[in-house]
Design a protein around this motif. Structure first.
Motif, PDB file in Angstrom:
ATOM      1  N   ARG A   1       0.685  -1.103  -0.019  1.00  9.88           N
ATOM      2  CA  ARG A   1      -0.008  -0.043  -0.064  1.00  9.88           C
ATOM      3  C   ARG A   1       0.774   1.270   0.092  1.00  9.88           C
ATOM      4  O   ARG A   1       2.112   1.239   0.419  1.00  9.88           O
ATOM      5  CB  ARG A   1      -0.937   0.139   1.288  1.00  9.88           C
ATOM      6  N   ASP A   2       0.446   2.275  -0.559  1.00 10.06           N
ATOM      7  CA  ASP A   2       1.202   3.577  -0.557  1.00 10.06           C
ATOM      8  C   ASP A   2       1.813   4.025   0.927  1.00 10.06           C
ATOM      9  O   ASP A   2       3.050   4.430   0.894  1.00 10.06           O
ATOM     10  CB  ASP A   2       0.120   4.850  -1.061  1.00 10.06           C
TER      11      ASP A   2
ATOM     12  N   LYS B   1       4.695   1.951   0.995  1.00  2.30           N
ATOM     13  CA  LYS B   1       6.035   2.416   0.047  1.00  2.30           C
ATOM     14  C   LYS B   1       6.735   3.545   0.883  1.00  2.30           C
ATOM     15  O   LYS B   1       7.875   3.634   0.590  1.00  2.30           O
ATOM     16  CB  LYS B   1       5.152   2.803  -1.145  1.00  2.30           C
TER      17      LYS B   1
ATOM     18  N   VAL C   1      10.211   7.074  -3.084  1.00  2.00           N
ATOM     19  CA  VAL C   1       9.229   6.261  -3.747  1.00  2.00           C
ATOM     20  C   VAL C   1       9.098   6.003  -5.131  1.00  2.00           C
ATOM     21  O   VAL C   1       9.203   4.985  -5.557  1.00  2.00           O
ATOM     22  CB  VAL C   1       7.696   6.595  -3.348  1.00  2.00           C
TER      23      VAL C   1
END
Length: 67
Positions: free
Chosen positions: A41-42, A45, A56
Motif C-alpha cells: 500500500r502507499d 511504500k 518512492v
C-alpha cells in the motif's frame, strides 16, 4: 528491473525480519513484496523508501516492468 528486484537490492544484506520490524509490517508481507506476489500500500511504500533512504519514485516506479 521489477519492483520485487528493486526491493531485494535495496535491502541488501539486512535480514528481512529487521526491515519488517523497522517498517511495522509482517515478515510474510515483506517476503511477498520481494517475491512479486503483492505490491505494498502507499503508506508502506513511503515507509520502505524512508527506511532505505531513497524515494518512492526510485523504489517503486522507475521500472521497466511492474510485475
Amino acid at each position: 528491473m521489477t519492483i520485487a528486484e528493486r526491493l531485494v537490492q535495496a535491502r541488501g544484506n539486512i535480514p528481512r525480519d529487521i526491515v519488517a520490524s523497522a517498517v511495522g509490517i509482517s515478515l510474510s508481507a515483506i517476503s511477498m513484496y520481494e517475491n512479486g506476489q503483492r505490491v505494498p500500500r502507499d503508506e508502506i511504500k513511503v515507509k520502505l523508501a524512508d527506511y532505505y533512504h531513497t524515494t518512492v519514485q526510485a523504489l517503486f516506479f522507475d521500472t521497466d516492468s511492474h510485475e
